[in-house]
Scaffold this motif. Structure first.
Motif, PDB file in Angstrom:
ATOM      1  N   SER A  24      34.819  32.900  49.309  1.00 35.31           N
ATOM      2  CA  SER A  24      34.351  32.329  48.272  1.00 35.31           C
ATOM      3  C   SER A  24      32.867  32.534  48.171  1.00 35.31           C
ATOM      4  O   SER A  24      32.155  32.361  47.261  1.00 35.31           O
ATOM      5  CB  SER A  24      34.593  30.832  47.995  1.00 35.31           C
ATOM      6  OG  SER A  24      34.146  30.077  49.066  1.00 35.31           O
ATOM      7  N   ILE A  28      31.137  39.906  44.377  1.00 41.11           N
ATOM      8  CA  ILE A  28      31.994  40.750  43.926  1.00 41.11           C
ATOM      9  C   ILE A  28      32.202  41.937  44.441  1.00 41.11           C
ATOM     10  O   ILE A  28      33.460  42.463  44.617  1.00 41.11           O
ATOM     11  CB  ILE A  28      31.983  40.601  42.680  1.00 41.11           C
ATOM     12  CG1 ILE A  28      31.924  39.302  41.829  1.00 41.11           C
ATOM     13  CG2 ILE A  28      32.925  41.746  41.750  1.00 41.11           C
ATOM     14  CD1 ILE A  28      31.826  39.122  40.483  1.00 41.11           C
ATOM     15  N   GLU A 160      40.845  36.072  43.748  1.00 38.68           N
ATOM     16  CA  GLU A 160      39.600  35.708  43.797  1.00 38.68           C
ATOM     17  C   GLU A 160      38.742  36.550  42.722  1.00 38.68           C
ATOM     18  O   GLU A 160      37.827  36.038  41.878  1.00 38.68           O
ATOM     19  CB  GLU A 160      38.894  36.019  44.961  1.00 38.68           C
ATOM     20  CG  GLU A 160      37.510  35.438  45.276  1.00 38.68           C
ATOM     21  CD  GLU A 160      37.288  34.030  45.433  1.00 38.68           C
ATOM     22  OE1 GLU A 160      36.155  33.456  44.997  1.00 38.68           O
ATOM     23  OE2 GLU A 160      38.166  33.295  45.232  1.00 38.68           O
ATOM     24  N   ARG A 164      36.703  34.724  39.285  1.00 36.14           N
ATOM     25  CA  ARG A 164      35.315  35.218  39.075  1.00 36.14           C
ATOM     26  C   ARG A 164      34.802  35.833  37.703  1.00 36.14           C
ATOM     27  O   ARG A 164      33.803  35.746  37.167  1.00 36.14           O
ATOM     28  CB  ARG A 164      34.592  35.810  40.022  1.00 36.14           C
ATOM     29  CG  ARG A 164      34.647  35.068  41.380  1.00 36.14           C
ATOM     30  CD  ARG A 164      33.749  35.797  42.319  1.00 36.14           C
ATOM     31  NE  ARG A 164      33.879  34.863  43.763  1.00 36.14           N
ATOM     32  CZ  ARG A 164      32.905  35.470  44.752  1.00 36.14           C
ATOM     33  NH1 ARG A 164      32.263  36.261  44.476  1.00 36.14           N
ATOM     34  NH2 ARG A 164      33.325  34.734  45.821  1.00 36.14           N
TER      35      ARG A 164
END
Length: 165
Positions: A24, A28, A160, A164
């Motif tokens: 987390s 990216i 994930e 995002r």
């Protein structure tokens, strides 16, 4: 590499329990790079697994030929063996890329695939053939387990990224 420690191979890093730690807090770009590494390794393992399964198919066919007292040669049966394969093996579509991922350490599965025993499977006695089958089956299980870990990691990385974006 100081103090006798080897640098961890990419496959070992990608399948480690702590690979996704701190996900987390990663960027990216880092997550995409992790995902791409997992995809490349999964492709390599998938290809390796297919090669191991082909070896298993051939060795099992040789054992069945011997047990059934068949008169045909294994060589004559190769096209059928490799085209059919066992009915319980899942089939996956599409080509698998042939590439050599950079790795500082030697992969166990690569050593098994380079083993010349496969070319001599008809020359192995029954005990040697059974030992060969056990070795290849064990290696296929290990490759499959590593692949499953990579697929789980890929799923988590993709999830994930989706969260995002």
């Amino acid at each position: 590499m100081g103090n006798g420690q080897r640098r961890r191979r990419r496959i070992d890093r990608l399948t480690a329990d702590d690979f996704l730690d701190g996900l987390s807090s990663r960027s990216i770009a880092e997550i995409r790079a992790m995902r791409d590494d997992c995809r490349e390794e999964e492709a390599h393992l998938s290809y390796t697994r297919r090669l191991l399964q082909a070896r298993l198919d051939i060795a099992r066919a040789e054992r069945a030929r011997r047990q059934g007292g068949g008169e045909g040669s294994l060589i004559d049966e190769l096209p059928r063996i490799l085209a059919d394969g066992p009915s319980n093996r899942p089939r996956h579509g599409g080509p698998v890329p042939l590439y050599a991922p950079e790795s500082k350490g030697r992969r166990r599965e690569d050593a098994v695939l380079e083993d010349a025993s496969m070319g001599l499977v008809v020359d192995l006695d029954d005990t040697e053939l059974d030992a060969y089958l056990e070795r290849i089956e064990a290696e296929e299980r290990q490759v499959s387990e590593r692949r499953r870990v990579l697929l789980r990691h890929l799923d988590e990385l993709q999830a994930e990224l989706v969260r995002r974006l």
